[in-house]
Design an enzyme around this catalytic site. Structure first.
Site, PDB file in Angstrom:
ATOM      1  N   GLU A 228       0.883  -1.172   0.000  1.00 16.54           N
ATOM      2  CA  GLU A 228       0.000   0.000   0.000  1.00 16.54           C
ATOM      3  C   GLU A 228       0.913   1.211   0.000  1.00 16.54           C
ATOM      4  O   GLU A 228       1.551   1.514   1.014  1.00 16.54           O
ATOM      5  CB  GLU A 228      -0.897  -0.011   1.226  1.00 16.54           C
ATOM      6  CG  GLU A 228      -1.690  -1.291   1.284  1.00 16.54           C
ATOM      7  CD  GLU A 228      -3.077  -1.107   1.862  1.00 16.54           C
ATOM      8  OE1 GLU A 228      -3.924  -1.951   1.576  1.00 16.54           O
ATOM      9  OE2 GLU A 228      -3.305  -0.132   2.586  1.00 16.54           O
ATOM     10  N   CYS A 262      -1.862   9.312   2.732  1.00 17.32           N
ATOM     11  CA  CYS A 262      -1.644   8.698   1.424  1.00 17.32           C
ATOM     12  C   CYS A 262      -2.700   9.180   0.441  1.00 17.32           C
ATOM     13  O   CYS A 262      -2.429   9.326  -0.744  1.00 17.32           O
ATOM     14  CB  CYS A 262      -1.673   7.183   1.537  1.00 17.32           C
ATOM     15  SG  CYS A 262      -3.129   6.564   2.368  1.00 17.32           S
TER      16      CYS A 262
HETATM   17  P1  NAD Z   1       8.704   4.521   4.237  1.00 16.94           P
HETATM   18  O1  NAD Z   1       8.675   3.759   2.971  1.00 16.94           O
HETATM   19  O2  NAD Z   1       9.833   5.457   4.467  1.00 16.94           O
HETATM   20  O3  NAD Z   1       8.681   3.542   5.495  1.00 16.94           O
HETATM   21  C1  NAD Z   1       7.673   2.597   5.692  1.00 16.94           C
HETATM   22  C2  NAD Z   1       8.191   1.479   6.569  1.00 16.94           C
HETATM   23  O4  NAD Z   1       9.184   0.750   5.873  1.00 16.94           O
HETATM   24  C3  NAD Z   1       8.826   1.939   7.867  1.00 16.94           C
HETATM   25  O5  NAD Z   1       8.422   1.068   8.895  1.00 16.94           O
HETATM   26  C4  NAD Z   1      10.319   1.784   7.578  1.00 16.94           C
HETATM   27  O6  NAD Z   1      11.102   1.601   8.740  1.00 16.94           O
HETATM   28  C5  NAD Z   1      10.334   0.567   6.692  1.00 16.94           C
HETATM   29  N1  NAD Z   1      11.500   0.406   5.808  1.00 16.94           N
HETATM   30  C6  NAD Z   1      12.323   1.364   5.309  1.00 16.94           C
HETATM   31  N2  NAD Z   1      13.242   0.801   4.489  1.00 16.94           N
HETATM   32  C7  NAD Z   1      12.992  -0.536   4.460  1.00 16.94           C
HETATM   33  C8  NAD Z   1      13.563  -1.659   3.772  1.00 16.94           C
HETATM   34  N3  NAD Z   1      14.611  -1.500   2.953  1.00 16.94           N
HETATM   35  N4  NAD Z   1      13.029  -2.878   3.974  1.00 16.94           N
HETATM   36  C9  NAD Z   1      11.959  -3.056   4.784  1.00 16.94           C
HETATM   37  N5  NAD Z   1      11.377  -2.037   5.461  1.00 16.94           N
HETATM   38  C10 NAD Z   1      11.878  -0.789   5.299  1.00 16.94           C
HETATM   39  O7  NAD Z   1       7.301   5.296   4.328  1.00 16.94           O
HETATM   40  P2  NAD Z   1       6.758   6.269   5.472  1.00 16.94           P
HETATM   41  O8  NAD Z   1       7.498   7.558   5.451  1.00 16.94           O
HETATM   42  O9  NAD Z   1       6.647   5.547   6.754  1.00 16.94           O
HETATM   43  O10 NAD Z   1       5.270   6.510   4.970  1.00 16.94           O
HETATM   44  C11 NAD Z   1       4.923   7.462   4.018  1.00 16.94           C
HETATM   45  C12 NAD Z   1       4.538   6.806   2.717  1.00 16.94           C
HETATM   46  O11 NAD Z   1       3.544   5.814   2.948  1.00 16.94           O
HETATM   47  C13 NAD Z   1       3.900   7.771   1.741  1.00 16.94           C
HETATM   48  O12 NAD Z   1       4.378   7.500   0.457  1.00 16.94           O
HETATM   49  C14 NAD Z   1       2.415   7.452   1.862  1.00 16.94           C
HETATM   50  O13 NAD Z   1       1.667   7.827   0.729  1.00 16.94           O
HETATM   51  C15 NAD Z   1       2.453   5.974   2.056  1.00 16.94           C
HETATM   52  N6  NAD Z   1       1.226   5.477   2.686  1.00 16.94           N
HETATM   53  C16 NAD Z   1       0.376   4.721   1.937  1.00 16.94           C
HETATM   54  C17 NAD Z   1      -0.811   4.269   2.480  1.00 16.94           C
HETATM   55  C18 NAD Z   1      -1.776   3.464   1.683  1.00 16.94           C
HETATM   56  O14 NAD Z   1      -2.722   2.941   2.268  1.00 16.94           O
HETATM   57  N7  NAD Z   1      -1.639   3.324   0.380  1.00 16.94           N
HETATM   58  C19 NAD Z   1      -1.116   4.591   3.809  1.00 16.94           C
HETATM   59  C20 NAD Z   1      -0.219   5.358   4.551  1.00 16.94           C
HETATM   60  C21 NAD Z   1       0.958   5.785   3.972  1.00 16.94           C
END
Ligand code: NAD
Length: 456
Positions: A228, A262
């Site tokens: 997501e 998001c």
């Molecule tokens: P992010 O991708 O920076 O981090 C998300 C998670 O992934 C965190 O827990 C992080 O620690 C982990 N992570 C980072 N690198 C990783 C790796 N290499 N392997 C595994 N895990 C890893 O995103 P964020 O800043 O937490 O969230 C913002 C983003 O999320 C925005 O793009 C937003 O649009 C999206 N979002 C989407 C939805 C949806 O339902 N579609 C909902 C909420 C947020």
């Protein structure tokens, strides 16, 4: 790991992060615990979730304050998130038995043949989560996953760790075994260590960039991967609307949670005949927003949770200005402690600008005039993303025609920035694969098993 309040820059807690060896041990515990949890009758698993819901009700104010302190969200919006969470849990409590029951799909008495489907848990799943709505995006996964009999390794975002630990504590108090719901603490390194474990599924909420890495790493292992991801969600305003009310509704969709949703509105297209009136009403609305201490009941715009996002916003502002956009309000980082960015509105924008193409994830928006519906649809679809899209018009037929042509997981008529537990939440393109919520979002944590039964 230091936990910082993004509104003040102050360190509010220190927590121990899991290294790769600790993540491995947690995986092994979850693997050992899963089959016992799957054997607990589903009604008992649902009872535990109902108790979890009650814990949230009991601790609501403490939870809201923790959330506000660690992500910078205004306190009223933190409470809204918790209240919304109760409704989502109610949906899962009401629908799970039906979604997961054994289905008899065919019977042929002559051949004494029965065909049935059962919904088997996937096993041990990794749930790597985002910080912006940690209760929503987390519970969309771990609640139905647990109800379906999976063990869940849950890694909250490093920016919502305290909330993640509250969630784990409440689930354990509610009777979910410690080896059926296992929190993993840390940043991207812990997330990467978790997704390397031989889990049976990875359910991720976060950015496209991270999602793409996770999908690539999981690809060879033939496990279920659900992503997501982000969005660049458009709305289109037709000329027949109530301008003031529409501007207020869309401004809320763009600036709620400081644009860190998001499904925030990230692009606005307005029919050229009402463009100027819409822009005037929109800017007046935005100038009325109170930005400041997220603990203040009157605050509407809180802090930016992740400091690096300020640079993304600064770059989008500079790029838009350089390419001829008109800045109507805001446009700058607020100096001082913490991470703050002024609510920012541009017009005279176009798709050569990053502001109209790349996810902003902050309190910043571009408004573009369009000549007709066809031009609006073309621009709405001019994106790699496809999470949500909306249209504002009094004409139902026109709205349906426009929304049918838009490539997005969710479409809105006269509303925006909305999620319903009854409807599937999914994205197209860089917005992800798979879905949560709705009855499909319960079944997604299971594997359908086909039974061919001949009673001879
Ligand atoms: P992010 O991708 O920076 O981090 C998300 C998670 O992934 C965190 O827990 C992080 O620690 C982990 N992570 C980072 N690198 C990783 C790796 N290499 N392997 C595994 N895990 C890893 O995103 P964020 O800043 O937490 O969230 C913002 C983003 O999320 C925005 O793009 C937003 O649009 C999206 N979002 C989407 C939805 C949806 O339902 N579609 C909902 C909420 C947020």
């Amino acid at each position: 790991m230091k936990i910082t309040n993004p509104a003040t820059g102050a360190v509010i807690a220190n927590v121990a992060a899991d290294n790769a060896a600790a993540v491995r041990r947690k995986y092994e515990a979850a693997r050992a615990g899963q089959s016992a949890w799957a054997k607990v009758p589903i009604r008992k698993r649902l009872d535990a979730i109902a108790k979890f819901r009650q814990r949230i009700v009991d601790k609501r104010e403490t939870l809201a304050r923790t959330l506000t302190q660690e992500v910078g969200k205004p306190i009223r919006q933190s409470r809204n998130e918790l209240n919304g969470l109760l409704g989502r849990i109610d949906f899962f409590l009401a629908e799970s038995l039906r979604a997961l029951r054994e289905e008899k799909v065919y019977a042929d008495p002559k051949q004494q043949l029965d065909e049935r489907i059962t919904h088997e848990p996937l096993g041990v799943i990794a749930n790597v989560s985002a910080w912006n709505y940690p209760y929503f995006v987390g519970s969309n996964v771990f609640v139905p996953a647990l109800v379906a009999g999976n063990a869940v390794l849950y890694k909250p975002s490093e920016f919502a760790t305290l909330t993640g630990l509250h969630i784990a504590e409440m689930l354990h108090e509610a009777g979910v075994p410690r080896d059926a719901f296992v929190p993993v603490v840390g940043d991207g390194a812990a997330g990467a260590a978790l997704t390397r474990q031989p889990v049976d599924g990875v359910f991720f909420t976060g950015s496209y960039a991270t999602g793409a890495k996770i999908a690539a790493a999981a690809g060879r292992r033939m496990i279920k991967v659900q992503l997501e991801l982000g969005g660049k969600d458009p709305v289109y305003v037709c000329e027949d609307v109530d301008i003031k009310a529409t501007a207020a509704g869309i401004a809320d969709g763009a600036f709620y949670n400081a644009g860190q949703s998001c499904c925030s509105v990230e692009r606005i297209y307005v029919h050229e005949s009402v463009h100027d009136a819409f822009v005037a009403a929109f800017v007046a609305e935005v100038k009325g927003y109170k930005m400041g201490d997220p603990m203040d009941e009157a605050t509407y715009i809180g802090a930016i949770a992740r400091r690096p996002q300020l640079d993304v916003l600064k770059r989008q502002v500079a790029d838009a200005k350089k390419k001829g956009a008109t800045l109507l309000t805001g446009g700058s980082v607020v100096r001082g402690k913490g991470n703050w960015f002024e609510p920012t509105v541009f017009t005279d924008v176009d798709h050569s600008m990053a502001l109209m193409k790349d996810e902003s994830f902050g309190p910043i928006i571009g408004i573009e005039a369009v000549a007709d519906d066809e031009a609006a649809v073309d621009l709405m679809n001019d994106t790699e993303y496809g999470l949500t899209a909306g249209v504002y018009t009094h004409d139902a037929k026109r709205a349906r025609k426009i929304l049918a042509q838009v490539r997005a997981g969710s479409v809105y008529w006269n509303c925006c920035d909305r999620v319903s537990p009854r409807l599937p939440w999914s994205g197209v393109g860089h917005s992800g694969i798979g879905l949560t919520l709705s009855t499909y979002g319960i079944q997604t944590f299971t594997r359908p098993k086909a039974w061919h039964l001949r009673n001879v």
